[in-house]
Write an enzyme that holds these catalytic residues in place. Structure first.
Site, PDB file in Angstrom:
ATOM      1  N   ALA A 251       9.082 -46.960  19.661  1.00 27.73           N
ATOM      2  CA  ALA A 251      10.271 -47.649  19.132  1.00 27.73           C
ATOM      3  C   ALA A 251      11.564 -47.349  19.882  1.00 27.73           C
ATOM      4  O   ALA A 251      12.627 -47.805  19.470  1.00 27.73           O
ATOM      5  CB  ALA A 251      10.471 -47.376  17.639  1.00 27.73           C
ATOM      6  N   ALA A 252      11.492 -46.652  21.003  1.00 29.63           N
ATOM      7  CA  ALA A 252      12.721 -46.402  21.760  1.00 29.63           C
ATOM      8  C   ALA A 252      13.321 -47.708  22.273  1.00 29.63           C
ATOM      9  O   ALA A 252      14.526 -47.938  22.164  1.00 29.63           O
ATOM     10  CB  ALA A 252      12.437 -45.456  22.923  1.00 29.63           C
ATOM     11  N   GLY A 253      12.470 -48.574  22.826  1.00 29.57           N
ATOM     12  CA  GLY A 253      12.962 -49.866  23.300  1.00 29.57           C
ATOM     13  C   GLY A 253      13.494 -50.722  22.172  1.00 29.57           C
ATOM     14  O   GLY A 253      14.517 -51.402  22.321  1.00 29.57           O
ATOM     15  N   ASP A 254      12.821 -50.681  21.028  1.00 25.96           N
ATOM     16  CA  ASP A 254      13.292 -51.449  19.865  1.00 25.96           C
ATOM     17  C   ASP A 254      14.639 -50.935  19.385  1.00 25.96           C
ATOM     18  O   ASP A 254      15.511 -51.713  18.975  1.00 25.96           O
ATOM     19  CB  ASP A 254      12.274 -51.361  18.728  1.00 25.96           C
TER      20      ASP A 254
END
Length: 302
Positions: A251-254
């Protein structure tokens, strides 16, 4: 209050196993822990935008099952408008099977479930939400014709349209790119979209420029620990990432996408919005899980 950010996309329950290393083909390894946590790229980006200061609505599908109820409740707790989160009878909710190793790398298998039932018509039912939005965000975890419809409708309405092309398996349809204000791939996605290797700043810049030539408005290539590269027709700018010890990159990109969108609707300029998204993403990788790892705006205060 009308939602300023509307996310059209996926909701998944993440089933997460942690292990010392990822298994090879045909191999069984002992795991260290297991937990379930709400996820899905669409829902994660909605949560990130909400926690980082935007009013948010989610458009998507879950199954008519316990996971579906939990996924909807997880968004409602964040104050996200869920009137357009529909339960589909006869199918499961989307599920992501995630294995995370000691180096915080992950492998993921996704079962679409209700996400695969999100049609253009089911999004069109909630067109009033799109009309009231400032920013519309899409990803690629729902059917392609639905993404195409939402992108085109966002452009028709004059909204700021973002696409996080994940998971990307090849070039996007040419007509999509003209509808996109901000295309936000990571390295592997930029490589899939352009067909050229992306493994450093120079190749990321070339990929971004190629995507502009193909029709995208502006491109932000997220580069993990190497930061982010913003590419527009006025040139490119590199934004180094904050240095942190990563625990789980899920979820880093999210978090970056949601934070960037939230910052824009709060009135920040592009550079400040990218910086905020990066700071939020950097904090998220120091924590386990998808949505539980996403920080609030207060946590980013100096």
């Amino acid at each position: 209050m009308s939602a300023k950010v509307v996310v059209v996309g996926s909701l998944n329950m993440d089933l997460v196993a942690r292990t010392e290393r990822l298994p090879r083909a045909g191999e069984t390894v002992a795991g260290e822990s297991f937990f379930t946590v709400p996820g899905g790229k669409g829902a994660n980006q909605a949560v990130a935008a909400a926690r980082l200061g935007a009013s948010v609505a989610m458009v998507g599908n879950v199954g008519d099952d316990a996971y579906g109820q939990q996924l909807r409740q997880a968004l409602e707790v964040e104050g996200i408008d869920c009137q357009a989160v529909s339960a589909c009878p006869g199918v499961s909710s989307g599920v992501a099977l995630i294995t995370v190793d000691a180096a915080s790398q992950n492998s993921i298998v996704i079962i679409p479930g209700g996400n695969g039932q999100l049609t253009p018509a089911s999004v069109q039912r909630f067109d009033a939400l799109l009309q009231a939005a400032e920013v519309i965000i899409c990803q690629l975890e729902v059917p392609a014709d639905t993404v195409a419809w939402a992108l085109a409708r966002g452009r028709e309405l004059g909204k700021t349209v973002m696409l996080n092309p994940a998971p990307a398996t090849g070039p996007l349809p040419a007509q999509w790119l003209a509808h996109i204000d901000y295309l936000i791939p990571n390295e592997s996605e930029a490589e899939a979209l352009t067909g050229a290797p992306v493994d450093d700043l120079a190749s990321a810049r070339r990929a971004g420029e190629r995507l502009l030539q193909m029709g995208a408005g502006k491109v932000i290539v997220t580069l993990g620990a190497q930061g982010a590269l913003f590419v527009s027709r006025d040139g490119s700018r590199h934004f180094p990432a904050p240095q942190v010890k990563a625990l789980d990159t899920t979820a880093a990109g999210d978090t970056f996408v949601g934070g960037f969108a939230a910052a824009l609707v709060r009135g920040l300029g592009e550079d400040d919005a990218i910086t905020l998204g990066q700071r939020a993403a950097a904090l998220s990788v120091t924590r386990a899980g998808a949505q539980p790892s996403i920080p609030t705006l207060a946590e980013l205060a100096p």
